[in-house]
Scaffold this motif. Structure first.
Motif, PDB file in Angstrom:
ATOM      1  N   GLY A   1      97.157 -31.501  60.561  1.00 49.40           N
ATOM      2  CA  GLY A   1      96.036 -32.288  60.501  1.00 49.40           C
ATOM      3  C   GLY A   1      95.077 -31.914  59.426  1.00 49.40           C
ATOM      4  O   GLY A   1      95.192 -31.023  58.627  1.00 49.40           O
ATOM      5  N   GLU A   2      93.940 -32.783  59.314  1.00 51.73           N
ATOM      6  CA  GLU A   2      92.861 -32.564  58.411  1.00 51.73           C
ATOM      7  C   GLU A   2      92.194 -30.996  58.530  1.00 51.73           C
ATOM      8  O   GLU A   2      91.901 -30.671  59.767  1.00 51.73           O
ATOM      9  CB  GLU A   2      92.070 -33.624  58.413  1.00 51.73           C
ATOM     10  N   ASP A   3      91.973 -30.559  57.574  1.00 54.35           N
ATOM     11  CA  ASP A   3      91.371 -29.114  57.581  1.00 54.35           C
ATOM     12  C   ASP A   3      92.340 -28.116  58.168  1.00 54.35           C
ATOM     13  O   ASP A   3      91.959 -27.044  58.582  1.00 54.35           O
ATOM     14  CB  ASP A   3      90.042 -29.055  58.166  1.00 54.35           C
ATOM     15  N   GLU A   4      93.560 -28.687  58.218  1.00 50.41           N
ATOM     16  CA  GLU A   4      94.434 -27.574  58.858  1.00 50.41           C
ATOM     17  C   GLU A   4      95.112 -26.748  57.596  1.00 50.41           C
ATOM     18  O   GLU A   4      95.268 -27.395  56.550  1.00 50.41           O
ATOM     19  CB  GLU A   4      95.680 -28.070  59.701  1.00 50.41           C
ATOM     20  N   ARG A   5      95.490 -25.330  57.897  1.00 48.13           N
ATOM     21  CA  ARG A   5      95.999 -24.654  56.716  1.00 48.13           C
ATOM     22  C   ARG A   5      97.540 -25.154  56.451  1.00 48.13           C
ATOM     23  O   ARG A   5      98.220 -25.394  57.347  1.00 48.13           O
ATOM     24  CB  ARG A   5      95.928 -23.358  57.171  1.00 48.13           C
ATOM     25  N   VAL A   6      97.814 -25.237  55.143  1.00 48.99           N
ATOM     26  CA  VAL A   6      99.205 -25.700  54.853  1.00 48.99           C
ATOM     27  C   VAL A   6      99.913 -24.140  54.627  1.00 48.99           C
ATOM     28  O   VAL A   6      99.259 -23.199  54.187  1.00 48.99           O
ATOM     29  CB  VAL A   6      99.264 -26.443  53.335  1.00 48.99           C
ATOM     30  N   PRO A   7     100.935 -24.315  54.828  1.00 50.20           N
ATOM     31  CA  PRO A   7     101.943 -23.028  54.557  1.00 50.20           C
ATOM     32  C   PRO A   7     101.629 -22.707  53.124  1.00 50.20           C
ATOM     33  O   PRO A   7     101.821 -23.114  52.220  1.00 50.20           O
ATOM     34  CB  PRO A   7     103.374 -23.550  54.814  1.00 50.20           C
ATOM     35  N   SER A   8     101.514 -21.159  52.984  1.00 48.07           N
ATOM     36  CA  SER A   8     101.240 -20.656  51.796  1.00 48.07           C
ATOM     37  C   SER A   8     102.579 -20.623  50.817  1.00 48.07           C
ATOM     38  O   SER A   8     103.465 -20.795  51.132  1.00 48.07           O
ATOM     39  CB  SER A   8     100.929 -19.088  51.871  1.00 48.07           C
ATOM     40  N   THR A   9     102.325 -20.575  49.648  1.00 49.76           N
ATOM     41  CA  THR A   9     103.464 -20.396  48.603  1.00 49.76           C
ATOM     42  C   THR A   9     104.398 -19.354  48.975  1.00 49.76           C
ATOM     43  O   THR A   9     105.626 -19.406  49.033  1.00 49.76           O
ATOM     44  CB  THR A   9     102.972 -20.183  47.118  1.00 49.76           C
ATOM     45  N   THR A  10     103.812 -18.155  49.479  1.00 47.73           N
ATOM     46  CA  THR A  10     104.820 -17.170  50.123  1.00 47.73           C
ATOM     47  C   THR A  10     105.832 -17.527  51.031  1.00 47.73           C
ATOM     48  O   THR A  10     106.807 -17.171  51.117  1.00 47.73           O
ATOM     49  CB  THR A  10     103.808 -15.788  50.467  1.00 47.73           C
ATOM     50  N   GLU A  11     104.792 -18.336  51.949  1.00 49.41           N
ATOM     51  CA  GLU A  11     105.820 -18.844  53.247  1.00 49.41           C
ATOM     52  C   GLU A  11     106.680 -19.826  52.777  1.00 49.41           C
ATOM     53  O   GLU A  11     107.903 -19.905  53.310  1.00 49.41           O
ATOM     54  CB  GLU A  11     104.694 -19.345  54.421  1.00 49.41           C
ATOM     55  N   LEU A  12     106.136 -20.667  51.586  1.00 54.78           N
ATOM     56  CA  LEU A  12     107.526 -21.652  51.396  1.00 54.78           C
ATOM     57  C   LEU A  12     108.509 -20.970  50.743  1.00 54.78           C
ATOM     58  O   LEU A  12     109.629 -21.376  50.794  1.00 54.78           O
ATOM     59  CB  LEU A  12     106.523 -22.743  50.375  1.00 54.78           C
ATOM     60  N   VAL A  13     108.248 -20.072  50.013  1.00 53.71           N
ATOM     61  CA  VAL A  13     109.351 -19.177  49.095  1.00 53.71           C
ATOM     62  C   VAL A  13     110.186 -18.586  50.204  1.00 53.71           C
ATOM     63  O   VAL A  13     111.388 -18.642  49.953  1.00 53.71           O
ATOM     64  CB  VAL A  13     108.632 -18.103  48.357  1.00 53.71           C
ATOM     65  N   GLN A  14     109.725 -18.202  51.236  1.00 53.88           N
ATOM     66  CA  GLN A  14     110.712 -17.438  52.403  1.00 53.88           C
ATOM     67  C   GLN A  14     111.319 -18.591  52.906  1.00 53.88           C
ATOM     68  O   GLN A  14     112.625 -18.348  53.179  1.00 53.88           O
ATOM     69  CB  GLN A  14     109.729 -16.619  53.138  1.00 53.88           C
ATOM     70  N   PHE A  15     110.778 -19.584  53.251  1.00 54.54           N
ATOM     71  CA  PHE A  15     111.400 -20.547  54.334  1.00 54.54           C
ATOM     72  C   PHE A  15     112.529 -21.364  53.473  1.00 54.54           C
ATOM     73  O   PHE A  15     113.540 -21.593  54.083  1.00 54.54           O
ATOM     74  CB  PHE A  15     110.135 -21.409  54.911  1.00 54.54           C
ATOM     75  N   TYR A  16     112.036 -21.690  52.144  1.00 54.47           N
ATOM     76  CA  TYR A  16     112.917 -22.743  51.473  1.00 54.47           C
ATOM     77  C   TYR A  16     114.012 -21.851  50.591  1.00 54.47           C
ATOM     78  O   TYR A  16     114.615 -22.582  50.022  1.00 54.47           O
ATOM     79  CB  TYR A  16     112.348 -23.813  50.758  1.00 54.47           C
ATOM     80  N   ARG A  17     113.740 -20.739  50.474  1.00 52.03           N
ATOM     81  CA  ARG A  17     114.291 -19.730  49.597  1.00 52.03           C
ATOM     82  C   ARG A  17     114.139 -20.319  48.149  1.00 52.03           C
ATOM     83  O   ARG A  17     115.228 -20.625  47.450  1.00 52.03           O
ATOM     84  CB  ARG A  17     115.671 -19.361  49.886  1.00 52.03           C
ATOM     85  N   ILE A  18     113.085 -20.700  47.625  1.00 54.63           N
ATOM     86  CA  ILE A  18     112.791 -21.190  46.472  1.00 54.63           C
ATOM     87  C   ILE A  18     112.208 -20.215  45.533  1.00 54.63           C
ATOM     88  O   ILE A  18     111.443 -19.229  46.118  1.00 54.63           O
ATOM     89  CB  ILE A  18     112.088 -22.532  46.331  1.00 54.63           C
ATOM     90  N   ASN A  19     111.766 -20.250  44.388  1.00 58.79           N
ATOM     91  CA  ASN A  19     110.947 -19.335  43.515  1.00 58.79           C
ATOM     92  C   ASN A  19     109.459 -19.839  43.539  1.00 58.79           C
ATOM     93  O   ASN A  19     109.003 -20.891  43.943  1.00 58.79           O
ATOM     94  CB  ASN A  19     111.343 -18.889  42.120  1.00 58.79           C
ATOM     95  N   HIS A  20     108.742 -18.844  43.276  1.00 56.10           N
ATOM     96  CA  HIS A  20     107.286 -18.779  43.427  1.00 56.10           C
ATOM     97  C   HIS A  20     106.359 -20.124  42.679  1.00 56.10           C
ATOM     98  O   HIS A  20     105.512 -20.793  43.191  1.00 56.10           O
ATOM     99  CB  HIS A  20     106.460 -17.456  43.242  1.00 56.10           C
ATOM    100  N   VAL A  21     107.121 -20.004  41.829  1.00 55.96           N
ATOM    101  CA  VAL A  21     106.530 -21.195  40.394  1.00 55.96           C
ATOM    102  C   VAL A  21     106.653 -22.511  41.005  1.00 55.96           C
ATOM    103  O   VAL A  21     105.961 -23.336  41.056  1.00 55.96           O
ATOM    104  CB  VAL A  21     107.176 -20.981  39.302  1.00 55.96           C
ATOM    105  N   THR A  22     107.939 -22.821  41.684  1.00 50.12           N
ATOM    106  CA  THR A  22     108.331 -24.177  42.072  1.00 50.12           C
ATOM    107  C   THR A  22     107.511 -24.347  43.380  1.00 50.12           C
ATOM    108  O   THR A  22     106.744 -25.522  43.521  1.00 50.12           O
ATOM    109  CB  THR A  22     109.860 -24.138  42.730  1.00 50.12           C
ATOM    110  N   ALA A  23     107.136 -23.424  44.223  1.00 50.97           N
ATOM    111  CA  ALA A  23     106.634 -23.724  45.520  1.00 50.97           C
ATOM    112  C   ALA A  23     105.016 -23.927  45.158  1.00 50.97           C
ATOM    113  O   ALA A  23     104.365 -24.622  45.655  1.00 50.97           O
ATOM    114  CB  ALA A  23     106.296 -22.642  46.457  1.00 50.97           C
ATOM    115  N   ALA A  24     104.331 -23.200  44.080  1.00 53.10           N
ATOM    116  CA  ALA A  24     102.982 -23.329  43.537  1.00 53.10           C
ATOM    117  C   ALA A  24     102.777 -24.673  42.934  1.00 53.10           C
ATOM    118  O   ALA A  24     101.918 -25.427  43.154  1.00 53.10           O
ATOM    119  CB  ALA A  24     102.467 -22.148  42.739  1.00 53.10           C
TER     120      ALA A  24
END
Lengths: 123, 123
Positions: free
Chosen positions: B25-48
């Motif tokens: 929803g609006e004003d809701e927090r999006v997963p952080s790059t760190t959370e994306l890195v862990q969840f999708y097992r991608i690197n930090h640059v890609t997530a950012a």
């Protein structure tokens, strides 16, 4: 070429496209991997992979020492496969997106008819 | 995730999808790059990179030291962009393929109506 589809698949799709629209006829020779390498500036493995996919599917055939050719019936086989895939590749995604965006059905159909007229496809 | 679209764009599209369908929803927090890195097992640059594309477009906003959030109006902006792109992304490719395959217009429309019924989209 676009950047999203792997190169070997783009090679495959480009050859399919040429067969479907008649630029490459049955029993006609397909560009060799060496020609593809030079033309698209891709590496040899990529070019061979694209060609071999179509050989495995019976769309192309190899004559040892001579080259790779379009198989008899290749065009009809490609058209048949595309007709089979048409609902899943085009109709369903369109309907899901229209529903998601709350585009009224009648409006979407009217737009489809207008655009169809533009390209000479009658609805 | 599929193998054809670059990962950073898949991240971007996944977040867009969650905003469009209301999971984010609006004003809701999006997963952080760190959370994306862990969840999708991608690197930090890609997530950012995926996140920053949406920040640049005003769909997300950053609060320094706190996180990244969904901008007010983000859902409507995404829907608006998709409605604008709908003809070019869905209607035209469908018409061109139907014409190329010689699928009769009436047959295509009947199939479209049947499938529309299946997914609850009335034509």
């Amino acid at each position: 070429m676009n950047e999203e589809t792997p190169l070997f698949r783009q090679i495959k799709e480009e050859i399919e496209e040429q067969i479907v629209d008649g630029r490459l006829g049955e029993d006609e020779r397909v560009p060799s991997t060496t020609e593809l390498v030079q033309f698209y500036r891709i590496n040899h493995v990529t070019a061979a992979r694209g060609i071999n996919l179509l050989v495995d599917q019976g769309i192309l055939y190899k004559k040892r020492g001579i080259g790779v050719f379009v198989a008899p019936g290749a065009r009809e086989a490609l058209l048949e496969a595309r007709r089979r895939d048409f609902p899943a590749r085009f109709l369903e995604p369109l309907l899901r997106e229209a529903a998601r965006l709350n585009i009224p059905g009648q409006q979407m159909l009217a737009q489809l008819r207008d655009l169809g007229e533009d390209i000479g496809y009658d609805l």
